[in-house]
Design an enzyme around this catalytic site. Structure first.
Site, mmCIF file in Angstrom:
data_model
loop_
_atom_site.group_PDB
_atom_site.id
_atom_site.type_symbol
_atom_site.label_atom_id
_atom_site.label_comp_id
_atom_site.label_asym_id
_atom_site.label_seq_id
_atom_site.Cartn_x
_atom_site.Cartn_y
_atom_site.Cartn_z
ATOM 1 N N LYS A 161 53.767 137.072 175.574
ATOM 2 C CA LYS A 161 52.477 136.521 175.149
ATOM 3 C C LYS A 161 52.501 135.005 175.115
ATOM 4 O O LYS A 161 51.553 134.354 175.542
ATOM 5 C CB LYS A 161 52.092 137.063 173.772
ATOM 6 C CG LYS A 161 51.789 138.555 173.814
ATOM 7 C CD LYS A 161 50.854 138.987 172.716
ATOM 8 C CE LYS A 161 50.409 140.415 172.943
ATOM 9 N NZ LYS A 161 49.927 141.075 171.751
ATOM 10 N N LYS A 169 50.312 150.540 181.688
ATOM 11 C CA LYS A 169 50.123 151.326 180.481
ATOM 12 C C LYS A 169 48.640 151.368 180.116
ATOM 13 O O LYS A 169 47.911 150.400 180.331
ATOM 14 C CB LYS A 169 50.912 150.639 179.357
ATOM 15 C CG LYS A 169 50.891 151.374 178.049
ATOM 16 C CD LYS A 169 51.719 150.637 177.018
ATOM 17 C CE LYS A 169 51.121 150.872 175.638
ATOM 18 N NZ LYS A 169 51.979 150.414 174.555
ATOM 19 N N LYS A 173 43.102 149.260 176.231
ATOM 20 C CA LYS A 173 41.684 148.956 176.195
ATOM 21 C C LYS A 173 41.368 147.679 176.976
ATOM 22 O O LYS A 173 40.390 147.610 177.708
ATOM 23 C CB LYS A 173 41.273 148.795 174.736
ATOM 24 C CG LYS A 173 39.804 148.595 174.560
ATOM 25 C CD LYS A 173 39.451 148.765 173.098
ATOM 26 C CE LYS A 173 37.954 148.625 172.933
ATOM 27 N NZ LYS A 173 37.456 149.558 171.946
#
Ligand code: TRP
Length: 332
Positions: A112, A192, A195
């Site tokens: 990240k 994976k 959303k």
């Protein structure tokens, strides 16, 4: 008996990826582990840019769909992390014993932060808060997906280090309870299910909406024509059969795929039946909660009260051991 704790990000309504990857296991564990503690980790959800109105809606959507999926507030405590301030309190305490290098080594942090120009310190501290979530309840079993193994290792290190530093065997070392379902890939077959990638099926979607997503979903890329034999083991749709279809259907589907007896559409139609079977009662419960939202609020309030009782007890003992309790005149 083992104490179960787990947390989930408030990403809005559940989709079949986080349902199969974690929440279904949470629901099943309630039968053998009454008193399980399940938390919507909203403080974990603010480490990046976000819109408060969206977060508000997503906290609600997650709480409601957890109840719809079968988390039973009579058996378990379900609550919002930010309703129990002891999480952040214990988290601060743990920052004082956690080596910076251990945090910088976390894969999730590296992934990240590498895309960020300015890295919020909270992103680095994310796993410290996660350790606090778990250890606050002295939980020893944590049902999660594989991607959380590294964070749990850190939680065990933290428990060990705190115990050693203060010379007490207080915190147990929490172990992951891995979900039997494998990592669920998205309908695009690339990544994976998540959303943010838009490759999911929502847990509360209608039969028609589910079909609209299943129809174009990626199958075995080598099966181009219906006459080509397929390979169930590499097919994402077959993985979903393993989750949603009864065993005899799974075997039949695999056989029809290998022998090119069925085309992918036939296989997907049978999958739809299995999904409708499992998801319809969940959708019904969700509709009932929409009609009576006070039931969600009551469940969260009861859950927070129960969680806070344990959390305050832990913090009281931790502060005492650490010399942070009542002010007393030094003697001697
Ligand atoms: N990091 C977890 C995830 O992204 C969420 C989480 C926060 C969690 N605190 C937790 C999971 C404590 C288990 C236990 O899925």
């Amino acid at each position: 008996m083992a104490r179960i704790f787990s947390g989930i990000q408030p990403s809005g309504e559940l989709h079949i990826g986080n349902y199969l990857g974690a929440v279904k296991n949470w629901v099943q564990l309630q039968a053998t582990h009454p008193g399980a503690i399940y938390c919507v980790v909203d403080y974990h959800a603010i480490t990046g840019a976000y819109d408060p109105a969206v977060l508000r809606a997503r906290r609600w959507g997650m709480a409601k769909s957890l109840l719809a999926a079968g988390i039973d507030p009579v058996l378990s405590a379900l609550f919002m992390q930010s309703d129990v301030p002891e999480h952040t309190e214990l988290s601060w305490i743990f920052t004082t014993i956690t080596p910076l290098g251990d945090l910088e080594r976390q894969t999730q942090f590296k992934d990240k932060s590498s895309k960020m120009e300015s890295i919020p310190a909270g992103l680095l501290m994310y796993p410290v808060l996660q350790s606090a979530d778990i250890l606050l309840y002295r939980a020893d079993r944590v049902p999660v997906g594989e991607d959380q193994i590294q964070h749990l290792e850190l939680a065990r290190d933290t428990a060990r280090k705190w115990n050693a530093k203060f010379g007490v065997e207080y915190f147990p070392e929490p172990k992951p309870l891995l979900t039997p379902a494998r990592r669920i890939m998205g309908l695009d077959g690339n990544a994976k299910m998540s959303k943010s990638l838009g490759n999911t099926i929502g847990l509360l979607e209608s039969d028609e909406e589910i079909w609209q997503k299943l129809r174009p979903a990626v199958t075995d890329p080598q099966r181009v024509r219906k006459s080509d034999p397929g390979r169930p083991d590499v097919c994402n749709i077959y993985q979903l059969h393993k989750a949603f279809s009864v065993e005899s259907t799974q075997e039949h589907v695999a056989e029809q795929c290998r022998t090119a007896g069925w085309g992918c559409m036939d296989c997907k139609k049978v999958l739809l039946e299995g999904m409708v079977q499992e998801l319809t009662p969940i959708r019904r419960r969700s509709e009932a909660l929409d009609a009576e939202p006070a039931r969600v609020l009551d469940a969260l309030a009861d859950g927070a009260r129960a969680a806070r009782g344990i959390a305050q007890e832990t913090l009281g003992e931790v502060r005492e051991v650490m010399g942070l309790n009542a002010v007393a005149v030094p003697t001697g």
